[in-house]
Design a protein around this motif. Structure first.
Motif, PDB file in Angstrom:
ATOM      1  N   ASP A  28       0.876  -1.181   0.000  1.00  8.96           N
ATOM      2  CA  ASP A  28       0.000   0.000   0.000  1.00  8.96           C
ATOM      3  C   ASP A  28       0.910   1.226   0.000  1.00  8.96           C
ATOM      4  O   ASP A  28       1.224   1.785   1.050  1.00  8.96           O
TER       5      ASP A  28
ATOM      6  N   ASN B 224       0.829   4.303   2.129  1.00 10.27           N
ATOM      7  CA  ASN B 224       0.806   4.019   3.569  1.00 10.27           C
ATOM      8  C   ASN B 224       1.845   2.980   3.954  1.00 10.27           C
ATOM      9  O   ASN B 224       1.622   2.161   4.856  1.00 10.27           O
TER      10      ASN B 224
ATOM     11  N   ARG C 247       2.567  -0.638   5.248  1.00  9.14           N
ATOM     12  CA  ARG C 247       1.343  -1.432   5.186  1.00  9.14           C
ATOM     13  C   ARG C 247       1.229  -2.148   3.845  1.00  9.14           C
ATOM     14  O   ARG C 247       1.665  -1.629   2.803  1.00  9.14           O
ATOM     15  N   GLN C 248       0.622  -3.325   3.888  1.00  7.69           N
ATOM     16  CA  GLN C 248       0.304  -4.095   2.685  1.00  7.69           C
ATOM     17  C   GLN C 248      -1.217  -4.168   2.556  1.00  7.69           C
ATOM     18  O   GLN C 248      -1.953  -3.871   3.496  1.00  7.69           O
TER      19      GLN C 248
ATOM     20  N   HIS D 115       4.198  -8.929   5.749  1.00  4.69           N
ATOM     21  CA  HIS D 115       2.973  -8.761   6.548  1.00  4.69           C
ATOM     22  C   HIS D 115       1.879  -9.751   6.172  1.00  4.69           C
ATOM     23  O   HIS D 115       0.711  -9.539   6.512  1.00  4.69           O
TER      24      HIS D 115
ATOM     25  N   VAL E  20      -2.058  -9.385   7.381  1.00  7.62           N
ATOM     26  CA  VAL E  20      -3.100  -8.930   6.453  1.00  7.62           C
ATOM     27  C   VAL E  20      -4.143 -10.021   6.233  1.00  7.62           C
ATOM     28  O   VAL E  20      -5.353  -9.746   6.203  1.00  7.62           O
TER      29      VAL E  20
ATOM     30  N   PHE F  25      -0.929  -1.916  12.875  1.00  5.72           N
ATOM     31  CA  PHE F  25      -1.217  -1.589  11.482  1.00  5.72           C
ATOM     32  C   PHE F  25      -2.599  -2.058  11.032  1.00  5.72           C
ATOM     33  O   PHE F  25      -3.262  -1.385  10.251  1.00  5.72           O
ATOM     34  N   TYR F  26      -3.037  -3.218  11.486  1.00  2.00           N
ATOM     35  CA  TYR F  26      -4.212  -3.835  10.885  1.00  2.00           C
ATOM     36  C   TYR F  26      -5.352  -4.136  11.848  1.00  2.00           C
ATOM     37  O   TYR F  26      -6.445  -4.475  11.399  1.00  2.00           O
TER      38      TYR F  26
END
Length: 214
Positions: A114, A117, A120-121, A157, A161, A175-176
């Motif tokens: 991503d 961001n 982040r994935q 990640h 994710v 993050f998630y």
């Protein structure tokens, strides 16, 4: 003669011979040096204080704890890197996720960075790279589940994710996970518990286990 390192910097080494070593990475420590000066401390640098020929073969996220294998010398590095590329290495993780997750299954969702961001994935069905995770529920707690995870692919990640994508983010994931799941732990509850791989010199199958710290 290996250099001595301060006790507080000394890594926990599970196995070592002339060709490879396996060590425990604590949560919060980088696997390899970061770009900024304050991010130079990492597991491979600490290991090189004891074994100067130690070379990185794979990585764990900074927030993830558990087993990592390192090559000793270029020949071993080539052999171990090839074993990872050929999927001859089996990695198993333990996580605590939000919600009640039962049974077992697979998460087959393509992932891509991503970019606005980073780091982040995200899932992207158009241009994401194929990514596959197998999961098995171990037990259920008060609004959480303990899960065994096996990444068939090794995307950045990936486990984090994939668990988020099926509605069960990992507890403590800044993050998630949503804020309530983040607040349930002061660390990411993800640990690399098991590592099975061929020895870089002999090809013999080796298996290593690590005690889950949560």
């Amino acid at each position: 003669m290996p250099q001595s390192v301060p006790v507080f910097d000394r890594p926990t080494i599970i196995f070592v011979d002339d060709h490879m070593l396996v060590a425990e990475k604590p949560a919060g420590l980088l696997s390899v040096p970061g770009r900024l000066p304050e991010n130079k401390d990492c597991l491979v640098t600490r290991l090189q204080g004891l074994y100067p020929d130690a070379l990185t073969v794979h990585r764990l996220d900074m927030a993830t704890s558990g087993l990592m294998v390192f090559a000793r010398g270029a020949d071993a590095h080539r052999a171990l890197s090839q074993a990872f590329a050929d999927r001859q290495v089996a990695k198993r993780y333990v996580a605590v996720v939000a919600g009640q997750l039962a049974g077992e299954g697979e998460v087959d969702l393509p992932l891509i960075t991503d970019w606005p961001n980073r780091p982040r994935q995200m899932v992207d069905h158009a241009i994401g790279k194929p990514s596959l995770t197998r999961y098995r529920a171990v037990s259920q707690g008060d609004g959480t589940s303990r899960v065994g995870l096996e990444p068939v692919t090794g995307r950045s990640h990936q486990l984090r994710v994939h668990m988020m994508a099926i509605g069960h983010p990992i507890i403590g994931d800044v993050f998630y996970a949503p804020p309530d799941a983040q607040a349930m732990s002061d660390r990411l509850l993800l640990h690399a518990q098991s590592l099975v791989l061929p020895h870089p010199r002999t090809g013999a199958a080796l298996e290593f286990q690590s005690q889950v710290p949560f």
